[in-house]
Design a protein around this motif. Structure first.
Motif, PDB file in Angstrom:
ATOM      1  N   GLU A 101       0.497  -1.195   0.028  1.00 32.83           N
ATOM      2  CA  GLU A 101       0.034   0.476  -0.086  1.00 32.83           C
ATOM      3  C   GLU A 101       1.177   1.624  -0.082  1.00 32.83           C
ATOM      4  N   ASN A 102       0.641   2.565  -0.519  1.00 35.63           N
ATOM      5  CA  ASN A 102       0.708   3.729  -0.858  1.00 35.63           C
ATOM      6  C   ASN A 102       2.848   3.278  -1.245  1.00 35.63           C
ATOM      7  N   LEU A 103       2.651   2.780  -1.907  1.00 29.50           N
ATOM      8  CA  LEU A 103       3.950   2.828  -2.554  1.00 29.50           C
ATOM      9  C   LEU A 103       4.445   4.098  -3.162  1.00 29.50           C
ATOM     10  N   ILE A 104       3.617   4.671  -3.659  1.00 27.05           N
ATOM     11  CA  ILE A 104       3.990   6.441  -3.805  1.00 27.05           C
ATOM     12  C   ILE A 104       2.862   6.977  -3.460  1.00 27.05           C
ATOM     13  N   THR A 105       2.680   8.295  -3.700  1.00 29.64           N
ATOM     14  CA  THR A 105       1.778   9.224  -2.631  1.00 29.64           C
ATOM     15  C   THR A 105       1.719  10.472  -2.643  1.00 29.64           C
ATOM     16  N   GLU A 106       0.255  11.372  -2.802  1.00 26.56           N
ATOM     17  CA  GLU A 106       0.001  12.173  -3.133  1.00 26.56           C
ATOM     18  C   GLU A 106       1.431  13.374  -1.800  1.00 26.56           C
TER      19      GLU A 106
ATOM     20  N   GLY B 289       6.226  13.657 -13.867  1.00 21.07           N
ATOM     21  CA  GLY B 289       7.271  12.766 -12.985  1.00 21.07           C
ATOM     22  C   GLY B 289       7.735  11.462 -12.532  1.00 21.07           C
ATOM     23  N   TYR B 290       8.945  11.619 -11.722  1.00 19.61           N
ATOM     24  CA  TYR B 290       9.388   9.941 -11.024  1.00 19.61           C
ATOM     25  C   TYR B 290      10.248   9.913  -9.943  1.00 19.61           C
ATOM     26  N   ALA B 291       9.813   8.619  -9.317  1.00 15.14           N
ATOM     27  CA  ALA B 291      10.828   7.959  -7.929  1.00 15.14           C
ATOM     28  C   ALA B 291      11.382   7.012  -9.025  1.00 15.14           C
ATOM     29  N   THR B 292      12.718   6.694  -8.502  1.00 16.79           N
ATOM     30  CA  THR B 292      13.406   5.483  -8.321  1.00 16.79           C
ATOM     31  C   THR B 292      13.525   5.239  -6.987  1.00 16.79           C
ATOM     32  N   SER B 293      13.599   3.730  -7.292  1.00 17.30           N
ATOM     33  CA  SER B 293      14.058   2.283  -6.428  1.00 17.30           C
ATOM     34  C   SER B 293      14.939   0.850  -6.666  1.00 17.30           C
ATOM     35  N   LYS B 294      15.613   0.960  -5.818  1.00 15.79           N
ATOM     36  CA  LYS B 294      16.375  -0.338  -5.685  1.00 15.79           C
ATOM     37  C   LYS B 294      15.597  -1.997  -5.472  1.00 15.79           C
ATOM     38  N   SER B 295      14.047  -1.781  -5.992  1.00 14.66           N
ATOM     39  CA  SER B 295      13.373  -2.444  -5.734  1.00 14.66           C
ATOM     40  C   SER B 295      12.474  -2.339  -6.905  1.00 14.66           C
ATOM     41  N   PRO B 296      11.456  -3.124  -6.912  1.00 18.62           N
ATOM     42  CA  PRO B 296      10.458  -3.026  -8.058  1.00 18.62           C
ATOM     43  C   PRO B 296       8.829  -2.722  -7.359  1.00 18.62           C
ATOM     44  N   LEU B 297       9.085  -2.760  -5.964  1.00 18.76           N
ATOM     45  CA  LEU B 297       8.005  -2.677  -4.705  1.00 18.76           C
ATOM     46  C   LEU B 297       8.406  -1.247  -3.548  1.00 18.76           C
ATOM     47  N   GLY B 298       9.109  -0.904  -4.237  1.00 17.43           N
ATOM     48  CA  GLY B 298       9.923   0.257  -3.219  1.00 17.43           C
ATOM     49  C   GLY B 298      10.734  -0.147  -2.172  1.00 17.43           C
ATOM     50  N   PRO B 299      11.366   0.916  -1.106  1.00 22.22           N
ATOM     51  CA  PRO B 299      10.304   2.042  -1.338  1.00 22.22           C
ATOM     52  C   PRO B 299      10.856   3.061  -2.645  1.00 22.22           C
TER      53      PRO B 299
ATOM     54  N   THR C 158      12.493   6.512  -3.600  1.00 24.42           N
ATOM     55  CA  THR C 158      12.340   8.292  -3.458  1.00 24.42           C
ATOM     56  C   THR C 158      12.289   9.495  -4.767  1.00 24.42           C
ATOM     57  N   TYR C 159      10.971  10.130  -4.488  1.00 29.76           N
ATOM     58  CA  TYR C 159      10.977  11.372  -5.414  1.00 29.76           C
ATOM     59  C   TYR C 159      12.236  11.992  -6.103  1.00 29.76           C
ATOM     60  N   ARG C 160      12.102  12.195  -7.785  1.00 30.19           N
ATOM     61  CA  ARG C 160      12.846  12.500  -8.007  1.00 30.19           C
ATOM     62  C   ARG C 160      13.314  13.448  -9.403  1.00 30.19           C
ATOM     63  N   GLY C 161      12.178  14.010  -9.383  1.00 25.28           N
ATOM     64  CA  GLY C 161      11.460  15.382 -10.459  1.00 25.28           C
ATOM     65  C   GLY C 161      11.271  15.139 -11.052  1.00 25.28           C
ATOM     66  N   ILE C 162      10.513  16.008 -12.002  1.00 30.10           N
ATOM     67  CA  ILE C 162       9.997  16.827 -13.102  1.00 30.10           C
ATOM     68  C   ILE C 162      10.547  15.503 -14.677  1.00 30.10           C
ATOM     69  N   ILE C 163      10.195  14.992 -15.000  1.00 27.20           N
ATOM     70  CA  ILE C 163      10.509  14.237 -17.015  1.00 27.20           C
ATOM     71  C   ILE C 163       9.981  15.799 -17.800  1.00 27.20           C
TER      72      ILE C 163
END
Length: 453
Positions: free
Chosen positions: A210-215, A249-259, A261-266
């Motif tokens: 749940e809440n993998l990425i959030t508003e 926008g995009y966020a990155t992780s070392k796992s497909p199910l997170g956690p 980290t927000y990185r910015g706008i494309i």
């Protein structure tokens, strides 16, 4: 297939003006072609439609429209009151963004805002598709917040035998990792993720995150899309950091199910149309180059959205610098002597908007309409190997125009019905952003332009 349509275009918008495909999920399939799966905007008063269609390209220049691939009439649980119902987003519990939007709408309205009528419950919203073991799995969602998957032997479809998934929401996304494990993502305002079972038609519910990425933490609005580059997973989504979800926008992780980290706008599509509201798309590597696939609004509507593409790059730290909307997209800048349609303008200001024009040579066209003094249309970019000497404009009605290359005034004067030739009053060479400013308008509508030697 009998309904295929082939066309040449390497610039934005990608597809002919009568095909409005937003929410583009792009995947290079085993045959080496990039296939784009998206919604299909067929109505000017509601999002999407009851159908999907697929387009593909081998070189980002010649495109094939494969025609309709799936329809909501194939989905047995839609409109069936006895079908299982899985909870999606609870709109009775508004997020901070929803509350802010309601307050702004109420403040701007002269009368209390009236709620929009709900869409038909059998509309198909943004899909995604992936290949595994020679089969192609189309994951779809409907306006009743149900989600499902259909199967085909071809990446272009047709897709059939839909199965309902045990989840509710919108905007499904699918990803198969290098070890063969498939993952599924869905949701609005807060995304969820889970592993798919080997049959690709069931969630492994024990793995749901749940809440993998959030508003609140990632500015997530909707439209998840996952890709892997090296050992980094990139989750691309509709981003509302700038007040409206006009960005990807995009966020990155070392796992497909997170956690994650927000990185910015494309990319941000603000300014493409006076009614621009949202964005939704993906990133994909095609023939060694990474691109962002996104959409732009048109026709003064939130709904009639069109597929666009821009090249992107990655820095050494894995970040993606923001790119601008352009007219040239995956192609080269326009050149002297080239006939450029009005709808290639990537930025509009004022109240002007693209509307249907009379077909020519059997091809659908659009024109820039509802032009008022002070409105502008911007084309990015032109490349002038040698300075042009005149600007040719094709218009309906009459008015006056100023043309700029950057901040340099190139030409100005009255325009009238048909072709108008304006001599250039300044020189322009190299790569230039060209902006038309409409200073007078008497029913003026702009159709196309050409710079001449």
């Amino acid at each position: 297939m009998n309904n295929e349509r082939i066309f040449q275009n390497c610039r934005n918008p990608v597809l002919p003006v009568d095909i409005h495909i937003p929410d583009g999920e792009a995947h290079v399939m085993p045959d080496g072609r990039v296939y784009v799966y998206g919604s299909w905007d067929q109505h000017e008063d509601t999002y999407c439609s009851r159908d999907y269609r697929v387009v593909s390209s081998a070189d980002m220049r010649e495109w094939t429209d494969h025609g309709p691939s799936f329809t909501s009439s194939q989905v047995p649980w839609l409109l069936d009151p006895n079908a299982p119902k899985y909870p999606g987003f609870d709109f009775s519990k508004p997020t901070p963004f929803m509350i802010q939007q309601a307050m702004e709408a109420a403040k701007a309205a002269k009368e209390p805002p009236q709620p929009s009528p709900p869409p038909p419950q059998d509309m198909l919203y943004a899909p995604d598709c992936i290949e595994k073991d020679g089969k192609y799995y189309l994951y779809f969602c409907a306006s009743d917040q149900s989600e499902g998957v259909a199967v085909s032997d071809s990446p272009a479809g047709p897709f059939s035998h839909p199965v309902q998934l045990a989840c509710g929401g919108i905007d499904p996304a699918v990803f198969v990792d290098r070890d063969g494990q498939a993952y599924y993502y869905w949701g609005q305002f807060a995304a969820k993720g889970a592993k798919l079972k080997p049959n690709m038609t069931e969630l492994d519910e024990s793995t749901i995150v749940e809440n993998l990425i959030t508003e609140q933490e990632h500015f997530f609005h909707e439209g998840s899309s996952l890709r892997r580059r090296g050992d980094t997973y990139y989750l691309v989504f509709s981003d509302m950091e700038r007040g409206r979800p006009t960005s990807l926008g995009y966020a990155t992780s070392k796992s497909p199910l997170g956690p994650f980290t927000y990185r910015g706008i494309i990319i941000d599509n603000t300014g493409c149309d006076p009614a621009s509201w949202n964005n939704h798309g993906s990133i994909e590597e095609v023939n060694g180059q990474w691109y962002v696939f996104y959409h732009r609004s048109t026709r003064g509507s939130e709904y009639m959205r069109r597929l666009c593409v821009e090249p992107i790059a990655f820095l050494e730290d894995g970040s993606i610098p923001e790119v601008e909307m352009t007219s040239q997209g995956a192609g080269l800048p326009f050149s002297t002597g080239e006939h450029v349609p009005a709808w290639a303008a990537c930025l509009l200001s004022g109240a002007c908007r693209f509307l249907p024009d009379a077909p020519k040579d059997g091809q659908a066209r659009e024109k820039l309409s509802a032009i008022s003094p002070g409105d502008t249309a911007t084309f990015k970019y032109f490349s002038f190997q040698t300075p042009p000497t005149s600007l040719h404009l094709w218009c309906l009605g009459s008015g006056s125009v100023r043309a700029y290359a950057g901040d340099t005034l190139l030409a100005q004067g009255p325009v009238s019905q048909g072709e108008t030739i304006l001599p250039l009053c300044a020189s322009a060479t190299g790569k230039q952003c060209v902006r038309l400013e409409f200073t007078q308008s008497s029913g003026l509508e702009f159709q196309s332009l050409r710079f001449a030697d």
